[in-house]
Design a protein around this motif. Structure first.
Motif, PDB file in Angstrom:
ATOM      1  N   SER A  25      78.021  65.785  74.332  1.00 22.00           N
ATOM      2  CA  SER A  25      79.643  66.030  74.569  1.00 22.00           C
ATOM      3  C   SER A  25      79.818  67.446  75.046  1.00 22.00           C
ATOM      4  N   GLY A  26      81.124  67.773  75.431  1.00 24.84           N
ATOM      5  CA  GLY A  26      81.335  69.013  75.931  1.00 24.84           C
ATOM      6  C   GLY A  26      81.349  69.266  77.436  1.00 24.84           C
ATOM      7  N   THR A  27      81.227  70.292  77.846  1.00 26.87           N
ATOM      8  CA  THR A  27      81.190  70.537  79.507  1.00 26.87           C
ATOM      9  C   THR A  27      79.933  70.186  80.050  1.00 26.87           C
ATOM     10  N   ILE A  28      80.094  68.895  80.624  1.00 24.77           N
ATOM     11  CA  ILE A  28      79.042  68.271  81.334  1.00 24.77           C
ATOM     12  C   ILE A  28      79.288  67.740  82.942  1.00 24.77           C
ATOM     13  N   PHE A  29      78.464  68.475  83.625  1.00 24.39           N
ATOM     14  CA  PHE A  29      78.644  68.088  85.142  1.00 24.39           C
ATOM     15  C   PHE A  29      77.534  67.021  85.488  1.00 24.39           C
ATOM     16  N   SER A  30      76.386  67.003  84.932  1.00 24.30           N
ATOM     17  CA  SER A  30      75.520  66.019  85.056  1.00 24.30           C
ATOM     18  C   SER A  30      74.430  66.351  84.227  1.00 24.30           C
ATOM     19  N   ILE A  31      73.512  65.207  83.767  1.00 21.08           N
ATOM     20  CA  ILE A  31      72.360  65.317  82.983  1.00 21.08           C
ATOM     21  C   ILE A  31      71.232  64.800  83.674  1.00 21.08           C
ATOM     22  N   ASN A  32      70.297  65.619  83.784  1.00 22.75           N
ATOM     23  CA  ASN A  32      69.020  65.245  84.384  1.00 22.75           C
ATOM     24  C   ASN A  32      68.094  64.459  83.469  1.00 22.75           C
ATOM     25  N   SER A  33      67.056  64.925  82.967  1.00 26.22           N
ATOM     26  CA  SER A  33      66.193  64.122  82.097  1.00 26.22           C
ATOM     27  C   SER A  33      66.764  64.244  80.647  1.00 26.22           C
ATOM     28  N   MET A  34      66.203  63.128  79.932  1.00 28.77           N
ATOM     29  CA  MET A  34      66.655  63.023  78.617  1.00 28.77           C
ATOM     30  C   MET A  34      65.330  62.844  78.008  1.00 28.77           C
ATOM     31  N   ALA A  35      65.122  63.135  76.912  1.00 27.21           N
ATOM     32  CA  ALA A  35      63.786  63.116  75.936  1.00 27.21           C
ATOM     33  C   ALA A  35      63.859  63.133  74.483  1.00 27.21           C
ATOM     34  N   TRP A  36      62.911  62.689  73.975  1.00 33.16           N
ATOM     35  CA  TRP A  36      62.715  62.674  72.384  1.00 33.16           C
ATOM     36  C   TRP A  36      61.680  63.467  71.907  1.00 33.16           C
ATOM     37  N   TYR A  37      61.698  64.339  71.105  1.00 33.12           N
ATOM     38  CA  TYR A  37      60.440  64.961  70.672  1.00 33.12           C
ATOM     39  C   TYR A  37      60.462  64.630  69.292  1.00 33.12           C
ATOM     40  N   ARG A  38      59.449  64.982  68.365  1.00 34.13           N
ATOM     41  CA  ARG A  38      59.334  64.942  66.928  1.00 34.13           C
ATOM     42  C   ARG A  38      58.429  66.210  66.297  1.00 34.13           C
ATOM     43  N   GLN A  39      58.754  66.273  64.996  1.00 37.09           N
ATOM     44  CA  GLN A  39      57.780  67.175  64.471  1.00 37.09           C
ATOM     45  C   GLN A  39      57.597  66.854  63.071  1.00 37.09           C
ATOM     46  N   ALA A  40      56.278  66.746  62.951  1.00 39.51           N
ATOM     47  CA  ALA A  40      56.218  66.260  61.293  1.00 39.51           C
ATOM     48  C   ALA A  40      55.856  67.542  60.724  1.00 39.51           C
ATOM     49  N   PRO A  41      55.756  67.545  59.304  1.00 40.97           N
ATOM     50  CA  PRO A  41      55.549  68.685  58.229  1.00 40.97           C
ATOM     51  C   PRO A  41      54.144  69.366  59.106  1.00 40.97           C
ATOM     52  N   GLY A  42      54.355  70.508  59.018  1.00 42.73           N
ATOM     53  CA  GLY A  42      52.699  71.340  59.192  1.00 42.73           C
ATOM     54  C   GLY A  42      52.454  71.128  60.497  1.00 42.73           C
ATOM     55  N   LYS A  43      52.843  70.489  61.499  1.00 39.13           N
ATOM     56  CA  LYS A  43      52.799  70.165  62.775  1.00 39.13           C
ATOM     57  C   LYS A  43      53.644  70.998  63.928  1.00 39.13           C
ATOM     58  N   GLN A  44      53.067  70.915  65.108  1.00 41.99           N
ATOM     59  CA  GLN A  44      53.957  71.573  66.096  1.00 41.99           C
ATOM     60  C   GLN A  44      54.834  70.245  66.800  1.00 41.99           C
TER      61      GLN A  44
END
Length: 121
Positions: A25-44
């Protein structure tokens, strides 16, 4: 300003399913890629899945065949369907979007606040 708000995390037993959502939400003209990341404890933090503005997905090998990423451009929202969950999927999941706020600006990357997914045995 742009905000990404995630929802849908929780505690689930191994083999179960969840659906994560992330709405921009907010001031958006366009959105290119969308992604999901994750981070487990002690990991990158690691990339889980990405989807282009044309709808082409790609996945980390560890989630192929189990997770599905999708997007609804009319709602500026990205989803992640998590199926056949395993304890090793336990992590904080973050959404990430490449967003142009105006026609004249380059896309910048924005992050959600993170949502916890916990998978029990």
């Amino acid at each position: 300003q742009v905000q990404l708000v995630e929802s849908g995390g929780g505690l689930v037993q191994a083999g179960g399913s969840l659906r994560l959502s992330c709405a921009a939400s907010g001031t958006i003209f366009s959105i290119n890629s969308m992604a999901w990341y994750r981070q487990a404890p002690g990991k990158q933090r690691e990339l889980v899945a990405r989807i282009t503005n044309g709808g082409s997905p790609n996945y980390a090998d560890s989630v192929k065949g189990r997770f599905t990423i999708s997007r609804d451009n009319s709602k500026d929202t990205v989803y992640l369907h998590l199926n056949s969950l395993k304890p090793e999927d336990t992590a904080v999941y973050y959404c990430n979007m490449a967003i142009q706020t105006t026609e004249l600006r380059y896309a910048e990357y924005y992050w959600g606040q993170g949502t916890q997914v916990a998978v029990s045995t």
